[in-house]
Structures are given as C-alpha cells and as structure tokens.
Design an enzyme around this catalytic site. Sequence first.
Site, short mmCIF file in Angstrom:
data_model
loop_
_atom_site.label_atom_id
_atom_site.label_comp_id
_atom_site.label_asym_id
_atom_site.label_seq_id
_atom_site.Cartn_x
_atom_site.Cartn_y
_atom_site.Cartn_z
N ASP A 5 -1.56 6.73 6.24
CA ASP A 5 -2.47 5.80 5.86
C ASP A 5 -2.99 4.83 7.19
O ASP A 5 -1.83 3.88 7.44
CB ASP A 5 -2.28 4.93 4.79
CG ASP A 5 -3.07 3.96 4.12
OD1 ASP A 5 -4.25 3.72 5.04
OD2 ASP A 5 -2.88 3.10 3.27
N TRP A 65 0.76 -1.23 -0.09
CA TRP A 65 0.00 -0.05 -0.03
C TRP A 65 0.84 1.41 -0.02
O TRP A 65 0.68 2.20 -0.45
CB TRP A 65 -1.07 0.06 1.31
CG TRP A 65 -1.89 -1.20 1.05
CD1 TRP A 65 -2.14 -2.26 1.92
CD2 TRP A 65 -2.93 -1.29 -0.04
NE1 TRP A 65 -3.05 -2.96 1.61
CE2 TRP A 65 -3.50 -2.64 0.28
CE3 TRP A 65 -3.09 -0.65 -1.22
CZ2 TRP A 65 -4.70 -3.09 -0.40
CZ3 TRP A 65 -4.07 -1.23 -1.96
CH2 TRP A 65 -4.89 -2.53 -1.73
N LYS A 90 -11.84 -1.98 6.78
CA LYS A 90 -10.88 -2.64 7.54
C LYS A 90 -11.36 -2.73 9.09
O LYS A 90 -11.69 -3.64 9.56
CB LYS A 90 -9.66 -2.29 7.60
CG LYS A 90 -8.85 -2.05 6.00
CD LYS A 90 -8.80 -3.25 5.36
CE LYS A 90 -8.85 -3.26 3.82
NZ LYS A 90 -7.46 -2.37 3.31
C1 PLP Z 1 -7.08 -1.96 1.94
C2 PLP Z 1 -6.05 -0.87 2.19
C3 PLP Z 1 -5.82 0.04 1.35
C4 PLP Z 1 -6.93 0.21 -0.11
O1 PLP Z 1 -8.16 0.52 0.41
P1 PLP Z 1 -9.12 0.63 -0.95
O2 PLP Z 1 -10.39 1.36 -0.17
O3 PLP Z 1 -9.48 -0.57 -1.43
O4 PLP Z 1 -8.49 1.71 -1.72
C5 PLP Z 1 -4.72 0.98 1.44
N1 PLP Z 1 -4.14 1.09 2.44
C6 PLP Z 1 -4.14 0.12 3.50
C7 PLP Z 1 -3.18 0.09 4.49
C8 PLP Z 1 -5.19 -0.86 3.28
O5 PLP Z 1 -5.33 -1.83 4.18
#
Ligand code: PLP
Length: 359
Positions: A171, A101, A195
């Site tokens: 993030d 990511w 998540k």
């Molecule tokens: C799942 C995830 C993403 C991607 O998320 P989307 O909503 O599918 O774009 C980005 N960063 C992390 C840390 C993730 O776990």
Amino acid sequence: MSRVYNFSAGPAVLPEEVLQQAADEMLDYQRSGMSVMEMSHRSKVYDSIIKTAEADLRELMNIPDNYKVLFLQGGASQQFAMIPMNLMKNKKAAYIITGQWAKKAFQEAQIYGEAVKVASSEDETFSYIPDCSDLDIPEDADYVYICENNTIYGTKYKTLPNTKGHILVADVSSCFLSEPVDVSKYGIIYGGVQKNIGPAGVVIVIIREDLITEDTLPGTPTMLKYKTHADAESLYNTPPAYGIYICGKVFQWLKKMGGLEAMKQRNEEKAKILYDFLDGSKMFRGTVRKEDRSLMNVPFITGDKDLDAKFVKEAEAAGFVNLKGHRTVGGMRASIYNAMPKEGVEKLVAFMKKFEEEN
Ligand SMILES: *Cc1c(COP(=O)(O)O)cnc(C)c1O
C-alpha cells in the site's frame, strides 16, 4: 481568491496549475462542448484521457510491460479485501504491522484466510519500521503485505522487506509518485490517489499479470476480481472518470517537473528543512526514529497538549491549515506531499520559530 498552505494528510493539496487547468476546461473540454464530468466513458475523447493517463503513469514509474495498471474505486480500503480474495490461493498471507492502515488490512484478510503477523512496531506506537531482513514467513504464504509509508505515524520503509521469494504487496497511498520505485520488486503496488495524486474516489492498482487469474476465492464478486477490470482496461463499468482525468493532469505536471527523480530531490529538500528544525528545536520534536522518517508525513509534538492545541490554532489563523495530528496520536502532523511547495515548508518553519520564541 486566497489559498492557504494545506498540510492535510488526505484529501490533500494538489498542484495549483492542475486545478487552474481543470477550471479552464470545466465547461468545454478541448472543444467537445462539454465537461469531462458530462461525457460518456465510452467516448473517443474520454478514451484518449484514460489511455494518456495510463501511458504517462507507465512512463513516470517505468512500469514493466508485464504489469497492468488498473484505475478502480472503493478507496485503498477496498483493496484490503480485494487482495486476499484474489491472491490467497493457499489461504495464508504474512502481514507486517506498521500502523493503523496495515492493521486494518491485516484484520480484513483474516476474514478470508489465515493472516499471519510476522512483524510489528505497535509496541512503540508505530514510531519505527521493524527489522524485516530475516522474518519468519510461512513457506506457503501467498504474499507478504506492507504499508510502505505510514501516513498517520510518519514512518517509511527505506529498504523493502526480505520476502524470501514471496510476492510483495504494498500500500503506497501516501508515498505514491514521491520518488522512483522498482516496480519489478512488487507483485502489487496500490494506493488511493487522494494523498499524493488526485481527488478521492480513485485507487490505482499496479499488478503483475500472472497474479490476475480466474482463480479467486469462492463468492468473490465480479467487481472485486482484478481480472474483470484488467480484461476491460478499467472500463468494465463506469470508472471514476473525472478523478482519473485529474490524475492524468497530475501525471503531466510531474513529467513537466522532471519526473520522479526530480520529485525525490525536491521532497528530500523540503523534508530536510522541517526535520532539521525539529532536531534543533527546544520546543518541538519529531516522534519517529530518525532512520525511518517519511518524506511525506511529519508528525511532531511539543510534549504539552495545551501548547500543541495553541500551536494548531495559531497556525491556522496564520494560513497553515490541517496541522492537527491524527486523532489516535495527538500532537501535530505536517503532510508535505509533492504538491506542497518548498516555500510552504519554509514559511511553516519560520512560523514555528516565531511560536517557539513567543511561548
Ligand atoms: C488514507 C490511507 C488509506 C485509506 O484510504 P481510503 O481511500 O480512505 O480507503 C489506506 N492506506 C494508507 C496508507 C492511507 O494513507
């Protein structure tokens, strides 16, 4: 009805109580005579839903007044572009690569300016967090970017990088609301909610007010300017209204559970049950350097692909689902987010013990 123990990395398990409430309110939300899905986002009743959600999130995270909370769409991945488009005044930013990511965000930023890789743990398949105490961060970098919890690899920063005075952007998709954070240390904290908070389709961005400006990269679409959404209090256009409503319910559940300090304690207890077992097992082992272990995502292997596959299959038949590791890593991964009860982890460990004895 029979519910499984769902160890999915995302979309992931939600508190049963929240789902039950949503079911109860499905046809008639608080005597409005309609479902939240059917109501105008400009209505009084919806305004109260989104305002309450924001207020509860502010309370849970103790968000300072000089930060805006935005409920947006496009997933976490859209932020990979939105961040450079809005923040790259000098067209330069520092990225720490701790997994897929972070790497995707880094690659996306290269479209808009110079993204500089200042540290990486790719040399050991992202199984650790690099030392970030004294990085070579370009003086004119507009921000330092991290992925704080690496969903796929199961690592988490235990101390934030020394950004040397630069803005920190994080993030936190897979550790959102799993423990208290000091929001004032960040310029932007953001995450997709699927998540640890709610249904896919909502991304929450917590952004320091001075970073919200008209001064975005030329060509930045209106919808990708933080200012557009900040000025309209996340109601510039139709927001992911139902998703925000569920997030709001999860915030209330978290408050009822005792807030983030209590969640941290609970999450530490749960993770300890699993990690202690992995550390003592002769068959299974964790794949991450101990000091960098995530409380949320726990990858593990047997070292034998066929045995891994057998485990995943038998676990599923026993009601422990989505334990297969990410396609890029293999093995297994148990995601044990806020809504995974302790009992789910205890039962998984009991199952693993039994599997170890029998194989
Ligand atoms: C799942 C995830 C993403 C991607 O998320 P989307 O909503 O599918 O774009 C980005 N960063 C992390 C840390 C993730 O776990």
